[in-house]
Each structure stands twice: as C-alpha cells, then as structure tokens.
Design a protein around this motif. Structure first.
Motif, mmCIF file in Angstrom:
data_model
loop_
_atom_site.group_PDB
_atom_site.id
_atom_site.type_symbol
_atom_site.label_atom_id
_atom_site.label_comp_id
_atom_site.label_asym_id
_atom_site.label_seq_id
_atom_site.Cartn_x
_atom_site.Cartn_y
_atom_site.Cartn_z
ATOM 1 N N ASP A 254 18.902 -32.484 17.493
ATOM 2 C CA ASP A 254 18.555 -33.416 18.556
ATOM 3 C C ASP A 254 18.106 -34.696 17.865
ATOM 4 O O ASP A 254 16.960 -34.794 17.402
ATOM 5 N N ASN A 255 19.001 -35.653 17.780
ATOM 6 C CA ASN A 255 18.692 -36.879 17.046
ATOM 7 C C ASN A 255 17.597 -37.696 17.737
ATOM 8 O O ASN A 255 16.876 -38.448 17.080
ATOM 9 N N ALA A 256 17.482 -37.564 19.036
ATOM 10 C CA ALA A 256 16.422 -38.284 19.755
ATOM 11 C C ALA A 256 15.043 -37.760 19.366
ATOM 12 O O ALA A 256 14.055 -38.497 19.410
ATOM 13 N N LYS A 257 14.985 -36.496 18.975
ATOM 14 C CA LYS A 257 13.713 -35.885 18.579
ATOM 15 C C LYS A 257 13.583 -35.742 17.064
ATOM 16 O O LYS A 257 12.606 -35.165 16.582
ATOM 17 N N ASN A 258 14.588 -36.220 16.335
ATOM 18 C CA ASN A 258 14.575 -36.085 14.862
ATOM 19 C C ASN A 258 14.345 -34.631 14.443
ATOM 20 O O ASN A 258 13.557 -34.353 13.524
ATOM 21 N N THR A 259 15.042 -33.734 15.100
ATOM 22 C CA THR A 259 14.810 -32.317 14.852
ATOM 23 C C THR A 259 16.131 -31.572 14.740
ATOM 24 O O THR A 259 17.078 -31.848 15.483
ATOM 25 N N VAL A 260 16.169 -30.629 13.822
ATOM 26 C CA VAL A 260 17.305 -29.727 13.688
ATOM 27 C C VAL A 260 16.790 -28.307 13.879
ATOM 28 O O VAL A 260 15.645 -27.995 13.534
ATOM 29 N N TYR A 261 17.632 -27.471 14.468
ATOM 30 C CA TYR A 261 17.245 -26.109 14.826
ATOM 31 C C TYR A 261 18.159 -25.088 14.157
ATOM 32 O O TYR A 261 19.329 -25.362 13.904
ATOM 33 N N LEU A 262 17.589 -23.925 13.914
ATOM 34 C CA LEU A 262 18.370 -22.790 13.438
ATOM 35 C C LEU A 262 18.059 -21.619 14.364
ATOM 36 O O LEU A 262 16.978 -21.034 14.284
ATOM 37 N N GLN A 263 19.010 -21.324 15.236
ATOM 38 C CA GLN A 263 18.882 -20.193 16.142
ATOM 39 C C GLN A 263 19.437 -18.958 15.446
ATOM 40 O O GLN A 263 20.604 -18.955 15.044
ATOM 41 N N MET A 264 18.606 -17.946 15.309
ATOM 42 C CA MET A 264 19.008 -16.740 14.586
ATOM 43 C C MET A 264 18.965 -15.554 15.540
ATOM 44 O O MET A 264 17.910 -15.240 16.103
ATOM 45 N N ASN A 265 20.109 -14.927 15.720
ATOM 46 C CA ASN A 265 20.226 -13.756 16.595
ATOM 47 C C ASN A 265 20.579 -12.528 15.776
ATOM 48 O O ASN A 265 21.066 -12.630 14.647
ATOM 49 N N SER A 266 20.346 -11.374 16.361
ATOM 50 C CA SER A 266 20.709 -10.105 15.713
ATOM 51 C C SER A 266 20.206 -10.058 14.278
ATOM 52 O O SER A 266 20.965 -9.736 13.350
ATOM 53 N N LEU A 267 18.959 -10.368 14.099
ATOM 54 C CA LEU A 267 18.399 -10.442 12.750
ATOM 55 C C LEU A 267 18.417 -9.088 12.063
ATOM 56 O O LEU A 267 18.244 -8.037 12.692
ATOM 57 N N LYS A 268 18.627 -9.141 10.760
ATOM 58 C CA LYS A 268 18.706 -7.945 9.919
ATOM 59 C C LYS A 268 17.617 -8.028 8.847
ATOM 60 O O LYS A 268 17.197 -9.133 8.476
ATOM 61 N N PRO A 269 17.207 -6.898 8.307
ATOM 62 C CA PRO A 269 16.213 -6.939 7.225
ATOM 63 C C PRO A 269 16.658 -7.809 6.053
ATOM 64 O O PRO A 269 15.812 -8.465 5.416
ATOM 65 N N GLU A 270 17.937 -7.859 5.792
ATOM 66 C CA GLU A 270 18.423 -8.688 4.683
ATOM 67 C C GLU A 270 18.351 -10.179 4.960
ATOM 68 O O GLU A 270 18.624 -10.995 4.071
ATOM 69 N N ASP A 271 17.989 -10.557 6.172
ATOM 70 C CA ASP A 271 17.744 -11.967 6.478
ATOM 71 C C ASP A 271 16.338 -12.409 6.071
ATOM 72 O O ASP A 271 16.005 -13.594 6.177
ATOM 73 N N THR A 272 15.527 -11.474 5.629
ATOM 74 C CA THR A 272 14.166 -11.795 5.208
ATOM 75 C C THR A 272 14.191 -12.757 4.029
ATOM 76 O O THR A 272 14.830 -12.500 3.007
ATOM 77 N N ALA A 273 13.513 -13.880 4.189
ATOM 78 C CA ALA A 273 13.503 -14.917 3.159
ATOM 79 C C ALA A 273 12.604 -16.063 3.618
ATOM 80 O O ALA A 273 12.170 -16.102 4.774
ATOM 81 N N VAL A 274 12.370 -16.972 2.703
ATOM 82 C CA VAL A 274 11.794 -18.264 3.078
ATOM 83 C C VAL A 274 12.964 -19.178 3.427
ATOM 84 O O VAL A 274 13.914 -19.310 2.643
ATOM 85 N N TYR A 275 12.879 -19.779 4.590
ATOM 86 C CA TYR A 275 13.953 -20.646 5.063
ATOM 87 C C TYR A 275 13.551 -22.107 4.898
ATOM 88 O O TYR A 275 12.438 -22.508 5.276
ATOM 89 N N TYR A 276 14.482 -22.874 4.349
ATOM 90 C CA TYR A 276 14.251 -24.284 4.085
ATOM 91 C C TYR A 276 15.279 -25.139 4.812
ATOM 92 O O TYR A 276 16.460 -24.776 4.866
ATOM 93 N N CYS A 277 14.841 -26.267 5.318
ATOM 94 C CA CYS A 277 15.811 -27.255 5.764
ATOM 95 C C CYS A 277 15.879 -28.359 4.715
ATOM 96 O O CYS A 277 14.926 -28.579 3.957
ATOM 97 N N ALA A 278 17.017 -29.023 4.689
ATOM 98 C CA ALA A 278 17.258 -30.055 3.692
ATOM 99 C C ALA A 278 18.106 -31.159 4.302
ATOM 100 O O ALA A 278 18.863 -30.917 5.242
ATOM 101 N N ALA A 279 17.976 -32.357 3.762
ATOM 102 C CA ALA A 279 18.702 -33.514 4.279
ATOM 103 C C ALA A 279 19.512 -34.176 3.181
ATOM 104 O O ALA A 279 19.053 -34.289 2.036
ATOM 105 N N ARG A 280 20.695 -34.597 3.570
ATOM 106 C CA ARG A 280 21.565 -35.310 2.641
ATOM 107 C C ARG A 280 22.183 -36.478 3.395
ATOM 108 O O ARG A 280 22.712 -36.297 4.491
ATOM 109 N N TYR A 281 22.152 -37.652 2.769
ATOM 110 C CA TYR A 281 22.601 -38.866 3.446
ATOM 111 C C TYR A 281 24.105 -38.867 3.617
ATOM 112 O O TYR A 281 24.864 -38.820 2.653
ATOM 113 N N ARG A 282 24.540 -38.866 4.875
ATOM 114 C CA ARG A 282 25.928 -39.084 5.262
ATOM 115 C C ARG A 282 26.939 -38.112 4.682
ATOM 116 O O ARG A 282 28.134 -38.390 4.694
ATOM 117 N N SER A 283 26.515 -36.997 4.181
ATOM 118 C CA SER A 283 27.477 -36.043 3.649
ATOM 119 C C SER A 283 26.841 -34.670 3.589
ATOM 120 O O SER A 283 25.701 -34.547 3.141
#
Length: 123
Positions: A73-102
C-alpha cells in the motif's frame, strides 16, 4: 534513506495464518521494490518473495508459492506478507528489505533492511 520496521510476528500452530507488516519511512517508497526474506537458526538468509516497485508484480520462492502473498500500500508506505497454511519449517526471523527500482532474490541486492520479526510455527 529508508527505514523499515517489521511487525506481526508471533507463535502460531501449523495450518494457521499470519500477516506481517513492514512500515517504511522516507520518501519515494513507491520507487522501491520490496522483498521478504527469512532466516532460521543455523541457516542462511533465504528469499521468500518480492513485489516490484512499478507494476506490483510478485515473485515467490517455491517453498511458499501458493501459500504466501505479498502486497503493498504505497499510500501507507507499507508492504505486507500474508502467510497461510503455515508449517513448522516456516519458523524463522522474517525480514523485509528495500531495493531502489529493481527487485531480486538475493539478499545482497537489497539496500535497506528491517530488524526482523520472529515467526514460530508449532506442530
């Protein structure tokens, strides 16, 4: 300069859903591709998915395809990660990252990182 703050992590059971948010500060958020990565203990940081800066197109790792959805949502300067059907192997620290124009799938390609949010999936 872009500052990123993730939120929404927690402890869930296998099969549950969870949505992570990444709030960005700074100008020109809409010109940044946003990526999600994760890192489990003792493992390297791995690509989860990305959303482009221009068309909003998305790309996912095979391990999460059809279960995870990235949106922004660019109006809110926010990005989302919707995660469904989670599995134990999804356990981790999750990071978001930004890269200019690519976007990209390598952590080395991203310029700015959040501090991470822990997701734990119990079996």
């Amino acid at each position: 300069q872009v500052q990123l703050v993730e939120s929404g992590g927690g402890l869930v059971q296998a099969g549950d859903s969870l949505t992570l948010s990444c709030a960005a500060s700074g100008r020109s958020f809409s010109r940044y591709a946003m990526g999600w990565f994760r890192q489990a203990p003792g493992k390297e940081r791995e690509f989860v998915g990305t959303i482009s800066w221009s068309s909003g197109s998305t790309n996912y790792a095979n391990s999460v395809k059809d279960r995870f959805t990235i949106s922004r949502d660019n109006a809110k300067n926010t990005v989302y990660l919707q995660m469904n059907s989670l599995k134990p192997e999804d356990t981790a620290v999750y990071y978001c990252a930004a890269r200019y124009r690519s976007d990209g799938s390598s952590p080395n390609e991203y310029d700015y990182w959040g501090q991470g949010t822990q997701v734990t999936v119990s079996s």
